[in-house]
Design a protein around this motif. Structure first.
Motif, short mmCIF file in Angstrom:
data_model
loop_
_atom_site.label_atom_id
_atom_site.label_comp_id
_atom_site.label_asym_id
_atom_site.label_seq_id
_atom_site.Cartn_x
_atom_site.Cartn_y
_atom_site.Cartn_z
N THR A 103 0.84 -1.20 0.00
CA THR A 103 0.00 0.00 0.00
C THR A 103 0.87 1.25 0.00
N LEU A 104 1.90 1.25 0.82
CA LEU A 104 2.83 2.39 0.87
C LEU A 104 3.49 2.61 -0.48
N THR A 105 3.95 1.53 -1.07
CA THR A 105 4.63 1.61 -2.36
C THR A 105 3.68 2.05 -3.47
N SER A 106 2.50 1.46 -3.52
CA SER A 106 1.53 1.78 -4.57
C SER A 106 1.06 3.23 -4.48
N THR A 107 0.85 3.71 -3.26
CA THR A 107 0.43 5.10 -3.07
C THR A 107 1.49 6.06 -3.61
N HIS A 108 2.74 5.76 -3.32
CA HIS A 108 3.83 6.60 -3.82
C HIS A 108 3.86 6.62 -5.35
N ARG A 109 3.66 5.45 -5.96
CA ARG A 109 3.75 5.37 -7.42
C ARG A 109 2.60 6.08 -8.12
N ARG A 110 1.48 6.28 -7.42
CA ARG A 110 0.33 6.94 -8.04
C ARG A 110 0.33 8.46 -7.83
N GLN A 111 1.33 9.00 -7.17
CA GLN A 111 1.37 10.43 -6.90
C GLN A 111 1.34 11.23 -8.20
N LYS A 112 0.51 12.27 -8.22
CA LYS A 112 0.40 13.25 -9.31
C LYS A 112 -0.25 12.71 -10.57
N LEU A 113 -0.63 11.44 -10.62
CA LEU A 113 -1.18 10.89 -11.86
C LEU A 113 -2.47 11.59 -12.26
N PRO A 129 -3.48 15.16 -17.73
CA PRO A 129 -4.57 14.78 -18.63
C PRO A 129 -4.16 13.78 -19.71
N ASN A 130 -2.93 13.92 -20.24
CA ASN A 130 -2.51 13.03 -21.32
C ASN A 130 -2.08 11.68 -20.72
N HIS A 131 -2.59 10.59 -21.28
CA HIS A 131 -2.41 9.29 -20.65
C HIS A 131 -1.00 8.72 -20.82
N VAL A 132 -0.32 9.05 -21.91
CA VAL A 132 1.08 8.64 -22.04
C VAL A 132 1.94 9.37 -21.01
N ASP A 133 1.69 10.67 -20.85
CA ASP A 133 2.43 11.43 -19.85
C ASP A 133 2.12 10.92 -18.44
N ARG A 134 0.92 10.43 -18.25
CA ARG A 134 0.54 9.85 -16.96
C ARG A 134 1.36 8.58 -16.69
N LEU A 135 1.52 7.76 -17.72
CA LEU A 135 2.33 6.54 -17.57
C LEU A 135 3.80 6.88 -17.34
N LYS A 136 4.27 7.93 -18.00
CA LYS A 136 5.66 8.34 -17.80
C LYS A 136 5.89 8.86 -16.39
N GLN A 137 4.89 9.53 -15.83
CA GLN A 137 4.98 9.98 -14.45
C GLN A 137 5.00 8.77 -13.50
#
Length: 207
Positions: free
Chosen positions: A63-73, A77-85
């Protein structure tokens, strides 16, 4: 939250990095006693077994790790940029000693810990679903190529990230992870991003 539940959550939080670094067999109850300042009876008052504690510790770490990885997603708006983030968040890593809990626990549980193995399988399914959802949303929005296979792309991203993490751990250097970031960013640009844009005036595709 009751005092007993507070103590239980504290044990989980303090045991999580130990299990993540040392594995199930390598982390002893004595290690957990030293970290928490509790006697064995105090630990087993809250957990029926070491296996139960390890499972709860994995959930906490994931949960800690997943929450960190989802930050700012959600801000992108652009989904490729979201994946790059998402990839950048993975590479930056949260402050959890030992690296990715999914990779660690998958290796640790492969030889006969069915509870932990099922936890890992569920975490992987949820991870794939997260990336697939972003890809499917991008296809609908027109930011991602319509002919890609979301499951395949999600699997490539996960395999690349976990492989880069493994190489970095073996080499004791972040180079492997940063090489992975560069490669996956290029892959998303060349193979996943939809190069076709819609003109607002004519509603015709333009390049």
């Amino acid at each position: 939250m009751s005092k007993g539940e507070e103590t239980r959550q504290r044990i989980i939080a303090q045991a999580a990095p130990l299990f993540n670094q040392r594995g199930y067999e390598g982390c002893s109850i004595q290690d957990i006693m030293s970290a928490t300042g509790l006697e064995k009876g105090g630990i087993y008052r809250h957990f029926g077994s070491k296996e139960e504690l390890a499972a709860e510790a994995f959930d906490f770490a994931w949960t800690l790790t997943s929450t960190h990885r989802r930050q700012k997603l959600d801000e992108i708006p652009n989904h490729v940029d979201r994946l790059k983030q998402y990839i950048a968040n993975f590479v930056s890593r949260p402050r959890l000693p030992g690296g990715c809990p999914l990779l660690n626990t998958a290796v640790d549980s492969d030889d006969g810990n069915p509870i932990l193995r099922e936890k890992v399988r569920k975490a992987l399914r949820n991870w794939k679903s997260l990336l697939e959802n972003i890809l499917n949303e991008g296809i609908i929005a027109g930011t991602i190529r319509p002919n890609i296979d979301p499951l395949k792309v999600a699997s490539v991203l996960i395999a690349g990230l976990e492989g880069g993490m493994l190489i970095s751990r073996i080499e004791r250097s972040d180079r492997g992870l940063h090489n992975t970031l560069e490669f996956l960013d290029a892959y998303l640009e060349m193979e996943v991003r939809n190069p076709i844009k819609i003109s607002k005036k004519s509603d015709q595709p333009v390049r």
